[in-house]
Each structure stands twice: as C-alpha cells, then as structure tokens.
Design a protein around this motif. Structure first.
Motif, short mmCIF file in Angstrom:
data_model
loop_
_atom_site.label_atom_id
_atom_site.label_comp_id
_atom_site.label_asym_id
_atom_site.label_seq_id
_atom_site.Cartn_x
_atom_site.Cartn_y
_atom_site.Cartn_z
N ASN A 179 0.83 -1.20 0.00
CA ASN A 179 0.00 0.00 0.00
C ASN A 179 0.88 1.26 0.00
O ASN A 179 0.61 2.21 -0.73
CB ASN A 179 -0.93 -0.01 1.22
N HIS A 180 1.92 1.25 0.83
CA HIS A 180 2.87 2.37 0.88
C HIS A 180 3.44 2.64 -0.53
O HIS A 180 3.45 3.78 -1.00
CB HIS A 180 4.00 2.03 1.86
N GLU A 181 3.88 1.59 -1.18
CA GLU A 181 4.50 1.76 -2.50
C GLU A 181 3.46 2.17 -3.55
O GLU A 181 3.77 2.95 -4.45
CB GLU A 181 5.22 0.48 -2.93
N ILE B 241 0.97 4.09 -3.00
CA ILE B 241 0.76 5.54 -2.81
C ILE B 241 1.83 6.30 -3.59
O ILE B 241 1.55 7.28 -4.27
CB ILE B 241 0.79 5.91 -1.30
N HIS B 242 3.06 5.78 -3.58
CA HIS B 242 4.13 6.42 -4.38
C HIS B 242 3.85 6.32 -5.88
O HIS B 242 4.15 7.24 -6.64
CB HIS B 242 5.49 5.78 -4.08
N ILE B 243 3.26 5.20 -6.31
CA ILE B 243 2.90 5.05 -7.73
C ILE B 243 1.94 6.18 -8.12
O ILE B 243 2.10 6.83 -9.15
CB ILE B 243 2.23 3.67 -8.00
N ALA C 175 15.19 13.16 7.79
CA ALA C 175 14.97 13.91 6.55
C ALA C 175 14.12 13.08 5.59
O ALA C 175 13.13 13.57 5.04
CB ALA C 175 16.30 14.27 5.91
N TYR C 176 14.48 11.82 5.42
CA TYR C 176 13.75 10.91 4.53
C TYR C 176 12.30 10.77 4.97
O TYR C 176 11.38 10.88 4.16
CB TYR C 176 14.47 9.55 4.50
N ARG C 177 12.07 10.56 6.26
CA ARG C 177 10.71 10.36 6.76
C ARG C 177 9.84 11.61 6.61
O ARG C 177 8.63 11.52 6.63
CB ARG C 177 10.74 9.94 8.24
N PHE D 152 6.29 13.32 0.20
CA PHE D 152 5.71 12.09 -0.34
C PHE D 152 5.77 10.95 0.68
O PHE D 152 4.88 10.12 0.75
CB PHE D 152 6.47 11.67 -1.60
N GLU D 153 6.84 10.90 1.46
CA GLU D 153 6.97 9.85 2.47
C GLU D 153 5.99 10.11 3.62
O GLU D 153 5.42 9.18 4.17
CB GLU D 153 8.40 9.76 3.01
N ARG D 154 5.82 11.38 3.97
CA ARG D 154 4.86 11.72 5.02
C ARG D 154 3.48 11.19 4.67
O ARG D 154 2.81 10.58 5.49
CB ARG D 154 4.78 13.23 5.18
ZN LIG Z 1 8.17 5.52 0.79
#
Ligand SMILES: [Zn+2]
Length: 106
Positions: free
Chosen positions: A38-40, A42-44, A76-78, A82-84
């Motif tokens: 699901n996480h990935e 969302i990135h799609i 920083a990454y988190r 988009f990651e948020r």
């Molecule tokens: Zn991610």
C-alpha cells in the motif's frame, strides 16, 4: 504496475522502492505485506500525478531541504512530503480509493 524482487535495487534497511511502473521489493515475502504494498502504491499514484520526473525532482529537493533542517538522514527521509503521506496512510488499505489529487500539499 509490476512488482519485482531485487536486492541490487533496494538498499539495505529499506523494504521497497517504487519507480513507476515498477515496485521493487527487497525480498519475496514482502509481496504479501499489504501495508508495504500500500505504501508503494501511494508512491505510484504520486509519481503518476507528477509525471514521474517532477516527482523525482521534488523528492530530491525536499530531501535536501529536510536534511538541512533536521541534520539527520533518516529523519529527513521520513519528512519528505511524499513519504509523510505514504507513512501516514499506509495502514489504511482503502486510502487510495478516496485520495484527493495532490494530497501531500494539503
Ligand atoms: Zn516511501
């Protein structure tokens, strides 16, 4: 959308990387992990929305801005926009059904 397993593409410490139209996972078992998928996904959706190139551009710039702000790579990454969005909604498996366009700016 295609799911592939590759330890070469996905670095240690990460479960997956999405590069539209592919979702790369670090191991075979992760295919059954609904939250990670699901996480990935969302990135799609984010990548589609931003025609992929703009996603990469904003992702990189936002990472640098957050790195200066937090002086910590993981933090920083988190906090990349988009990651948020992906981390905040990955447990909601119906999230993408009702997601609004450009949800990360909201
Ligand atoms: Zn991610």
């Amino acid at each position: 959308m295609w799911i592939r397993v590759s330890k070469r593409i996905v670095p240690k410490g990460y479960s997956g990387i999405t590069l539209f139209p592919f979702i790369f996972l670090r191991s075979e078992e992760l295919k059954d992990d609904k939250v990670i998928i699901n996480h990935e996904k969302i990135h799609i959706r984010q990548q589609l929305e931003l025609l992929f190139v703009f996603f990469l551009l904003i992702y990189g710039i936002d990472y640098l801005i957050k790195l200066i702000k937090y002086k910590d790579r993981k933090k920083a990454y988190r906090n990349i926009v988009f990651e948020r969005e992906a981390y905040a909604n990955q447990y909601d498996l119906k999230y993408l059904k009702n997601r609004k366009l450009f949800a990360y700016w909201r």
